[in-house]
Design a protein around this motif. Structure first.
Motif, PDB file in Angstrom:
ATOM      1  N   ALA A  14       3.084   6.331  25.136  1.00  0.00           N
ATOM      2  CA  ALA A  14       3.886   6.830  26.250  1.00  0.00           C
ATOM      3  C   ALA A  14       4.531   8.158  25.862  1.00  0.00           C
ATOM      4  O   ALA A  14       5.049   8.301  24.751  1.00  0.00           O
ATOM      5  N   THR A  15       4.496   9.124  26.759  1.00  0.00           N
ATOM      6  CA  THR A  15       5.084  10.426  26.483  1.00  0.00           C
ATOM      7  C   THR A  15       6.476  10.538  27.106  1.00  0.00           C
ATOM      8  O   THR A  15       6.932   9.644  27.816  1.00  0.00           O
ATOM      9  N   CYS A  16       7.142  11.662  26.858  1.00  0.00           N
ATOM     10  CA  CYS A  16       8.512  11.834  27.345  1.00  0.00           C
ATOM     11  C   CYS A  16       8.511  12.283  28.802  1.00  0.00           C
ATOM     12  O   CYS A  16       7.853  13.258  29.163  1.00  0.00           O
ATOM     13  N   VAL A  17       9.264  11.576  29.622  1.00  0.00           N
ATOM     14  CA  VAL A  17       9.349  11.881  31.050  1.00  0.00           C
ATOM     15  C   VAL A  17      10.635  12.616  31.391  1.00  0.00           C
ATOM     16  O   VAL A  17      10.672  13.429  32.316  1.00  0.00           O
ATOM     17  N   ILE A  18      11.705  12.369  30.625  1.00  0.00           N
ATOM     18  CA  ILE A  18      13.001  12.954  30.982  1.00  0.00           C
ATOM     19  C   ILE A  18      13.465  14.020  29.988  1.00  0.00           C
ATOM     20  O   ILE A  18      14.613  14.449  30.042  1.00  0.00           O
ATOM     21  N   CYS A  19      12.594  14.458  29.092  1.00  0.00           N
ATOM     22  CA  CYS A  19      13.008  15.484  28.133  1.00  0.00           C
ATOM     23  C   CYS A  19      13.253  16.833  28.799  1.00  0.00           C
ATOM     24  O   CYS A  19      14.089  17.612  28.353  1.00  0.00           O
ATOM     25  N   ASP A  20      12.499  17.136  29.847  1.00  0.00           N
ATOM     26  CA  ASP A  20      12.599  18.447  30.486  1.00  0.00           C
ATOM     27  C   ASP A  20      13.190  18.417  31.889  1.00  0.00           C
ATOM     28  O   ASP A  20      13.648  19.439  32.381  1.00  0.00           O
ATOM     29  N   VAL A  21      13.157  17.271  32.532  1.00  0.00           N
ATOM     30  CA  VAL A  21      13.676  17.145  33.893  1.00  0.00           C
ATOM     31  C   VAL A  21      14.773  16.089  33.903  1.00  0.00           C
ATOM     32  O   VAL A  21      14.526  14.938  33.524  1.00  0.00           O
ATOM     33  N   PRO A  50      17.605  10.923  37.673  1.00  0.00           N
ATOM     34  CA  PRO A  50      18.672  10.643  38.639  1.00  0.00           C
ATOM     35  C   PRO A  50      19.913  10.139  37.900  1.00  0.00           C
ATOM     36  O   PRO A  50      19.826   9.265  37.054  1.00  0.00           O
ATOM     37  N   GLY A  51      21.051  10.733  38.209  1.00  0.00           N
ATOM     38  CA  GLY A  51      22.272  10.364  37.514  1.00  0.00           C
ATOM     39  C   GLY A  51      22.586  11.230  36.320  1.00  0.00           C
ATOM     40  O   GLY A  51      23.655  11.111  35.723  1.00  0.00           O
ATOM     41  N   GLY A  52      21.669  12.132  35.958  1.00  0.00           N
ATOM     42  CA  GLY A  52      21.928  13.057  34.865  1.00  0.00           C
ATOM     43  C   GLY A  52      22.067  12.387  33.508  1.00  0.00           C
ATOM     44  O   GLY A  52      21.644  11.247  33.299  1.00  0.00           O
TER      45      GLY A  52
END
Length: 399
Positions: free
Chosen positions: A202-209, A212-214
């Protein structure tokens, strides 16, 4: 607790994580990244030089125990993955480090080759550094070694956003050698690559974006991950075959970067965690004004975490209502509390002016171990009473 989305906070996490990882390739400080720029790693090796690169070697653990390691794949069937709902149930990979019988078990790889490749691709694109060298980093744990007799405190460890759990291997091995069971957690879709038993990574989904909720939502999600791991390790039907080693009345948690934030967030929600450590992490999810129920907490960071320089640490210190220490380390950077300096120096490109790999490891291991020895084992620790001549880099802050 703060629950507002924080794009600026996510940007800050990305900058510090990227700065630490840029140590993989840059021979000079990164322009525009104040105080978070770490020791540098090797420039891109030329073709045919892979065999001459030094394999990184983690410092030997200092405790009396041999170290075992086993790996758990945990699935929370009661929770949908917060970042990729289409993936279904939340899944986690956890490395269990524990006191072991000497002479048992086999060598433990630092990370999988695919994890190493994705880490280098995301944080050091174009470096040419071979993932096989990173994978071969010398560790001291032995896979599936026979457990040592006795019951031991449990410490959960949570890495920074964009850092695989492997980057806290040195601290994990040190704690296990000193008589702790350690659950080192990879938070899925929060690291460049996490390999599962079926072979997919699995790769990173929230590293760059920002999710929701920050950034506060990341810490809250990690708190749920951590409580689930505790359920799986200390429940009536534990997922780990050596769970009998764990003393469920002596549990602590430490984390790097947002993992340190998550340690406090977990304590705020889960009374089983008796003591916590934040390693250089902004409190995006603020410590409640009512504190953490009087439980002890250690804040250990670089100079840019000194009083007046990160307002979340100022507020966190005020909110903490139990035993507490606020320590800053001169010449440290964001990666100094992980294995990153060891990886950098092995490549022959340490950055002048930044704490050496040896001192980074000695300070982080020494103070974190002393904290848990005091809080979970009741062993007096003069190291935590005030400044030490042996550690002139460490300042005790008294705001």
């Amino acid at each position: 607790m703060c629950s507002e989305p924080s794009v600026l906070g996510m940007n800050r996490i990305r900058r510090t994580a990227a700065a630490a990882a840029l140590a993989l390739v840059l021979p000079l400080p990164v322009a525009g990244v104040a105080s978070a720029t770490p020791a540098t790693f090797a420039a891109a090796p030329s073709a045919g030089t892979h065999s001459t690169l030094a394999v990184p070697r983690l410092p030997r653990p200092t405790g009396p125990h041999a170290v075992g390691r086993s790996t758990l794949h945990l699935v929370d069937t009661h929770r949908t993955d917060p970042w990729v709902p289409a993936a279904g149930a939340r899944q986690l990979m956890v490395s269990m480090y524990y006191p072991a019988r000497p002479g048992s078990g086999g060598p433990a790889a630092y990370m999988t080759t695919e994890e190493a490749k994705l880490f280098l691709d995301e944080k050091a694109p174009g470096s040419g550094y071979p993932p096989e060298v990173l994978t071969a980093t010398r560790t001291w744990a032995h896979t599936d070694a026979r457990p040592a007799p006795g019951r031991f405190p449990l410490v959960l460890l949570s890495p920074g956003l964009g850092f695989p759990r492997a980057t806290l291997t040195g601290l994990s091995e040190e704690l296990a050698s000193r008589g702790y069971v350690v659950a080192l957690v990879d938070h899925t879709y929060e690291a460049p690559g996490i390999t599962f038993p079926d072979g997919h990574t699995a790769t990173c989904v929230i590293c760059d974006v920002p999710p929701p909720g920050g950034t506060p939502a990341v810490a809250r999600s990690r708190a749920k991950d951590s409580s689930f791991v505790l359920d799986q390790l200390t429940g009536h039907h534990p997922a780990w075959r050596a769970a009998h080693m764990i003393d469920p009345k002596r549990i602590g948690m430490a984390g790097h970067s947002i993992g340190g934030d998550a340690a406090a967030a977990t304590m705020a929600e889960d009374g089983r965690v008796r003591a916590g450590v934040n390693l250089d992490g902004t409190f995006f999810e603020r410590i409640p004004a009512a504190g953490l129920g009087g439980r002890p907490f250690l804040m250990l960071g670089a100079d840019y975490m000194a009083p007046g320089r990160d307002e979340t640490w100022d507020a966190g210190w005020t909110a903490l209502n139990g035993w507490k220490r606020w320590l800053t380390v001169a010449s440290a950077d964001h990666g100094s509390f992980t294995d990153m300096p060891v990886l950098s120096e092995a490549a022959g490109r340490p950055h002048p002016g930044v704490l050496s790999a040896q001192r980074s490891e000695e300070i982080t291991r020494g103070y974190v171990s002393a904290f848990f020895d005091l809080q979970l084992k009741g062993i007096a620790q003069p190291l935590l009473d005030g400044p030490s001549a042996a550690n002139p880099e460490v300042t005790f802050q008294h705001p």
